[in-house]
Design a protein around this motif. Structure first.
Motif, PDB file in Angstrom:
ATOM      1  N   ARG A   1       0.736  -1.348   0.235  1.00  0.00           N
ATOM      2  CA  ARG A   1       0.044   0.034  -0.133  1.00  0.00           C
ATOM      3  C   ARG A   1       0.838   1.429  -0.011  1.00  0.00           C
ATOM      4  O   ARG A   1       0.533   2.079  -0.593  1.00  0.00           O
ATOM      5  N   THR A   2       1.861   1.222   0.626  1.00  0.00           N
ATOM      6  CA  THR A   2       2.786   2.350   0.810  1.00  0.00           C
ATOM      7  C   THR A   2       3.505   2.610  -0.526  1.00  0.00           C
ATOM      8  O   THR A   2       3.535   3.698  -1.077  1.00  0.00           O
ATOM      9  N   ILE A   3       4.167   1.420  -1.310  1.00  0.00           N
ATOM     10  CA  ILE A   3       4.293   1.824  -2.620  1.00  0.00           C
ATOM     11  C   ILE A   3       3.328   2.317  -3.847  1.00  0.00           C
ATOM     12  O   ILE A   3       3.708   3.441  -4.247  1.00  0.00           O
ATOM     13  N   GLU A   4       2.123   1.746  -3.571  1.00  0.00           N
ATOM     14  CA  GLU A   4       0.867   2.479  -4.191  1.00  0.00           C
ATOM     15  C   GLU A   4       0.764   3.789  -3.875  1.00  0.00           C
ATOM     16  O   GLU A   4       0.676   4.444  -4.972  1.00  0.00           O
ATOM     17  N   HIS A   5       0.760   4.024  -2.720  1.00  0.00           N
ATOM     18  CA  HIS A   5       0.457   5.298  -2.426  1.00  0.00           C
ATOM     19  C   HIS A   5       1.476   6.216  -2.910  1.00  0.00           C
ATOM     20  O   HIS A   5       1.064   7.535  -3.415  1.00  0.00           O
ATOM     21  N   VAL A   6       2.838   6.087  -2.785  1.00  0.00           N
ATOM     22  CA  VAL A   6       3.820   7.147  -2.960  1.00  0.00           C
ATOM     23  C   VAL A   6       3.801   7.087  -4.364  1.00  0.00           C
ATOM     24  O   VAL A   6       4.262   8.352  -5.277  1.00  0.00           O
ATOM     25  N   MET A   7       3.713   6.298  -5.377  1.00  0.00           N
ATOM     26  CA  MET A   7       3.579   6.346  -6.715  1.00  0.00           C
ATOM     27  C   MET A   7       2.227   7.264  -7.246  1.00  0.00           C
ATOM     28  O   MET A   7       2.551   8.036  -7.959  1.00  0.00           O
ATOM     29  N   GLU A   8       1.191   7.155  -6.536  1.00  0.00           N
ATOM     30  CA  GLU A   8       0.013   7.776  -6.966  1.00  0.00           C
ATOM     31  C   GLU A   8       0.116   8.931  -6.670  1.00  0.00           C
ATOM     32  O   GLU A   8      -0.500   9.855  -7.178  1.00  0.00           O
ATOM     33  N   GLN A   9       0.569   9.235  -5.417  1.00  0.00           N
ATOM     34  CA  GLN A   9       0.621  10.698  -4.990  1.00  0.00           C
ATOM     35  C   GLN A   9       1.526  11.372  -5.293  1.00  0.00           C
ATOM     36  O   GLN A   9       1.538  12.807  -5.400  1.00  0.00           O
ATOM     37  N   TYR A  10       2.638  11.040  -5.516  1.00  0.00           N
ATOM     38  CA  TYR A  10       4.017  11.745  -5.868  1.00  0.00           C
ATOM     39  C   TYR A  10       4.733  11.408  -7.203  1.00  0.00           C
ATOM     40  O   TYR A  10       5.691  12.112  -7.565  1.00  0.00           O
ATOM     41  N   GLY A  11       4.223  10.245  -7.687  1.00  0.00           N
ATOM     42  CA  GLY A  11       4.946   9.554  -8.889  1.00  0.00           C
ATOM     43  C   GLY A  11       6.506   9.133  -8.667  1.00  0.00           C
ATOM     44  O   GLY A  11       7.085   9.227  -9.584  1.00  0.00           O
ATOM     45  N   ILE A  12       6.676   8.888  -7.540  1.00  0.00           N
ATOM     46  CA  ILE A  12       8.019   8.206  -7.173  1.00  0.00           C
ATOM     47  C   ILE A  12       8.019   6.812  -6.857  1.00  0.00           C
ATOM     48  O   ILE A  12       7.213   6.087  -6.244  1.00  0.00           O
ATOM     49  N   PRO A  13       8.726   5.883  -7.637  1.00  0.00           N
ATOM     50  CA  PRO A  13       8.880   4.616  -7.459  1.00  0.00           C
ATOM     51  C   PRO A  13       9.641   4.095  -6.191  1.00  0.00           C
ATOM     52  O   PRO A  13      10.462   4.628  -5.881  1.00  0.00           O
ATOM     53  N   LEU A  14       8.847   3.180  -5.394  1.00  0.00           N
ATOM     54  CA  LEU A  14       9.678   2.444  -4.381  1.00  0.00           C
ATOM     55  C   LEU A  14       9.647   1.055  -4.491  1.00  0.00           C
ATOM     56  O   LEU A  14       8.739   0.539  -5.539  1.00  0.00           O
ATOM     57  N   ASP A  15      10.331   0.251  -3.704  1.00  0.00           N
ATOM     58  CA  ASP A  15      10.229  -1.014  -4.110  1.00  0.00           C
ATOM     59  C   ASP A  15      10.184  -1.982  -2.858  1.00  0.00           C
ATOM     60  O   ASP A  15      10.288  -1.285  -1.831  1.00  0.00           O
ATOM     61  N   PRO A  16       9.557  -3.063  -2.800  1.00  0.00           N
ATOM     62  CA  PRO A  16       9.563  -3.792  -1.694  1.00  0.00           C
ATOM     63  C   PRO A  16      10.710  -4.293  -0.653  1.00  0.00           C
ATOM     64  O   PRO A  16      10.565  -4.383   0.371  1.00  0.00           O
ATOM     65  N   THR A  17      11.801  -4.558  -1.550  1.00  0.00           N
ATOM     66  CA  THR A  17      12.888  -4.736  -0.886  1.00  0.00           C
ATOM     67  C   THR A  17      13.718  -3.978   0.199  1.00  0.00           C
ATOM     68  O   THR A  17      14.227  -4.196   0.999  1.00  0.00           O
ATOM     69  N   TYR A  18      13.768  -2.574  -0.470  1.00  0.00           N
ATOM     70  CA  TYR A  18      14.587  -1.779   0.022  1.00  0.00           C
ATOM     71  C   TYR A  18      13.643  -0.328   0.310  1.00  0.00           C
ATOM     72  O   TYR A  18      13.332  -0.139   1.543  1.00  0.00           O
ATOM     73  N   THR A  19      13.456   0.468  -0.432  1.00  0.00           N
ATOM     74  CA  THR A  19      12.883   1.713  -0.058  1.00  0.00           C
ATOM     75  C   THR A  19      11.328   1.552   0.355  1.00  0.00           C
ATOM     76  O   THR A  19      10.938   2.408   1.252  1.00  0.00           O
ATOM     77  N   GLY A  20      10.535   0.829  -0.201  1.00  0.00           N
ATOM     78  CA  GLY A  20       8.964   0.574   0.373  1.00  0.00           C
ATOM     79  C   GLY A  20       9.113   0.332   1.526  1.00  0.00           C
ATOM     80  O   GLY A  20       8.541   0.563   2.661  1.00  0.00           O
ATOM     81  N   LYS A  21       9.736  -0.649   2.036  1.00  0.00           N
ATOM     82  CA  LYS A  21      10.209  -1.283   3.430  1.00  0.00           C
ATOM     83  C   LYS A  21      10.721  -0.215   4.433  1.00  0.00           C
ATOM     84  O   LYS A  21      10.060   0.084   5.451  1.00  0.00           O
ATOM     85  N   ALA A  22      11.653   0.685   3.807  1.00  0.00           N
ATOM     86  CA  ALA A  22      12.099   1.504   4.865  1.00  0.00           C
ATOM     87  C   ALA A  22      11.327   2.943   5.031  1.00  0.00           C
ATOM     88  O   ALA A  22      11.151   3.309   5.896  1.00  0.00           O
ATOM     89  N   PHE A  23      10.552   3.222   3.863  1.00  0.00           N
ATOM     90  CA  PHE A  23       9.472   4.290   4.132  1.00  0.00           C
ATOM     91  C   PHE A  23       8.346   3.934   4.920  1.00  0.00           C
ATOM     92  O   PHE A  23       7.974   4.486   5.491  1.00  0.00           O
ATOM     93  N   THR A  24       7.911   2.637   4.677  1.00  0.00           N
ATOM     94  CA  THR A  24       7.009   2.380   5.639  1.00  0.00           C
ATOM     95  C   THR A  24       7.442   2.143   7.074  1.00  0.00           C
ATOM     96  O   THR A  24       6.428   2.693   7.891  1.00  0.00           O
ATOM     97  N   GLY A  25       8.602   1.775   7.277  1.00  0.00           N
ATOM     98  CA  GLY A  25       9.206   1.732   8.849  1.00  0.00           C
ATOM     99  C   GLY A  25       9.523   3.097   9.238  1.00  0.00           C
ATOM    100  O   GLY A  25       9.068   3.484  10.505  1.00  0.00           O
ATOM    101  N   MET A  26       9.798   4.047   8.470  1.00  0.00           N
ATOM    102  CA  MET A  26       9.892   5.613   8.857  1.00  0.00           C
ATOM    103  C   MET A  26       8.524   6.271   9.207  1.00  0.00           C
ATOM    104  O   MET A  26       8.510   6.636  10.568  1.00  0.00           O
ATOM    105  N   MET A  27       7.434   5.733   8.503  1.00  0.00           N
ATOM    106  CA  MET A  27       6.088   6.184   8.837  1.00  0.00           C
ATOM    107  C   MET A  27       5.681   5.672  10.232  1.00  0.00           C
ATOM    108  O   MET A  27       4.850   6.393  11.113  1.00  0.00           O
TER     109      MET A  27
END
Length: 332
Positions: free
Chosen positions: A273-299
């Protein structure tokens, strides 16, 4: 061509919006470094390649999984520079996972050596010995077969990136309370910590105006808390590796494993859901192995620990090909 000329630096820092507790979230776009899909591994590959040349080596030996962004960047760089390259990969249950990163290496005809996870050290040693017998002077990405020896070279990459952050803070008079990023091998976080220490020493020695302003803003001690969100390791091992690359005591490292979600490469619906939200809201790609996991952890961290109004920074460490893997799987 000098590798530095391939990278577009400094990478931009942009405002995203408010976090779960009213924090002001910014993002540093290291996914836009301009070479081989960008990402933190571009900075790291640059300093390693320079170190290889300084040591008079002529064959690059890398190591990592089939998902590895570092292998992709190293392979691309070696191909561009006409330096022979070989990648050692430890397979899970003997299976060769097919990813966009592995396909890129195959298209570039980068050599591969596969082994069981329990035989990595022996495979590295044998591979280096075989290359020496053929007349090469091989350079192993992690130093020796135990993974030690290249710490001083590696930390330069994100020490330089930290300087970019500090200069942006001074220019914009915005001083981050926390800097979050995906932390795996410890190379990126180690460099950030080393860079923070070096810049603070320089500023304090010069009586820097920015230090005074950060203190006036209520920030004491080092101006930002550098927080690594683990994508693979437990806290004890991860912090030890970060400390090794940073050249600091382990108690100076903040490495969180609460958001690990089962281990390397594993993820759950919340990360999707984080990956989908960041792409839909900001047009920025995250991935589940690194950045998507880290962004979710940060939030999640900000929900519990963050203060309203605090500016915080997330470093986008790249991994765009893994985003394509993610959407490909979800389209099937």
């Amino acid at each position: 061509m000098d590798m530095q000329c391939r990278l577009v630096t400094p990478t931009p820092i942009q405002y995203l919006g408010t976090g779960p507790g009213g924090q002001r979230i910014y993002i540093k776009r290291d996914d836009l470094l301009g070479f081989s899909f960008g990402g933190n591994k571009c900075r790291i590959a640059e300093v390693l390649f320079q170190d290889m040349r300084e040591k008079g080596c002529d064959f690059f030996v890398s190591y990592g999984s089939r998902k590895s962004n570092l292998n992709r960047v190293v392979g691309t760089l070696c191909k561009a520079e006409k330096i022979p390259c070989l990648v050692i990969t430890a397979l899970e249950d003997g299976e060769k996972e097919d990813t966009f990163n592995s396909r890129i290496l195959e298209r570039m005809e980068i050599q591969s050596v596969f082994c069981d996870k329990s035989h990595v050290r022996e495979t590295v040693e044998q591979t280096l010995a075989d290359l020496r017998e053929k007349g090469y002077h091989p350079y192993y990405i992690y130093g020796d077969s135990t993974g030690k020896g290249n710490e001083a070279a590696v930390r330069k990459a994100y020490a330089a990136a930290y300087e970019e952050i500090w200069q942006w803070e001074k220019q914009n008079r915005i001083y981050f309370r926390q800097i979050f990023h995906a932390s795996g091998t410890g190379m990126t976080q180690g460099g950030l910590i080393a860079g923070q220490r070096a810049m603070r020493e320089i500023e304090c020695h010069a009586g820097g105006e920015a230090i005074t302003e950060s203190v006036a803003a209520g920030i004491s001690g080092p101006p930002e808390q550098i927080i690594g969100i683990s994508v693979a390791r437990n806290a004890a091992r991860g912090a030890a590796e970060v400390a090794r690359f940073a050249g600091v005591p382990v108690d100076q490292v903040c490495f969180l494993d609460e958001y690990l979600c089962g281990g390397y490469g594993t993820y759950e619906e919340e990360i999707e859901r984080t990956i989908e939200h960041v792409m839909e809201q900001y047009g920025i790609p995250l991935d589940p192995t690194y950045t998507g996991k880290a962004f979710t952890g940060m939030m999640k961290w900000l929900e519990t620990h963050g203060n309203e109004g605090d500016p915080v920074l997330f470093i986008h460490t790249g991994g765009t090909p893994l985003y394509f893997d993610f959407i490909g799987k979800n389209m099937i």
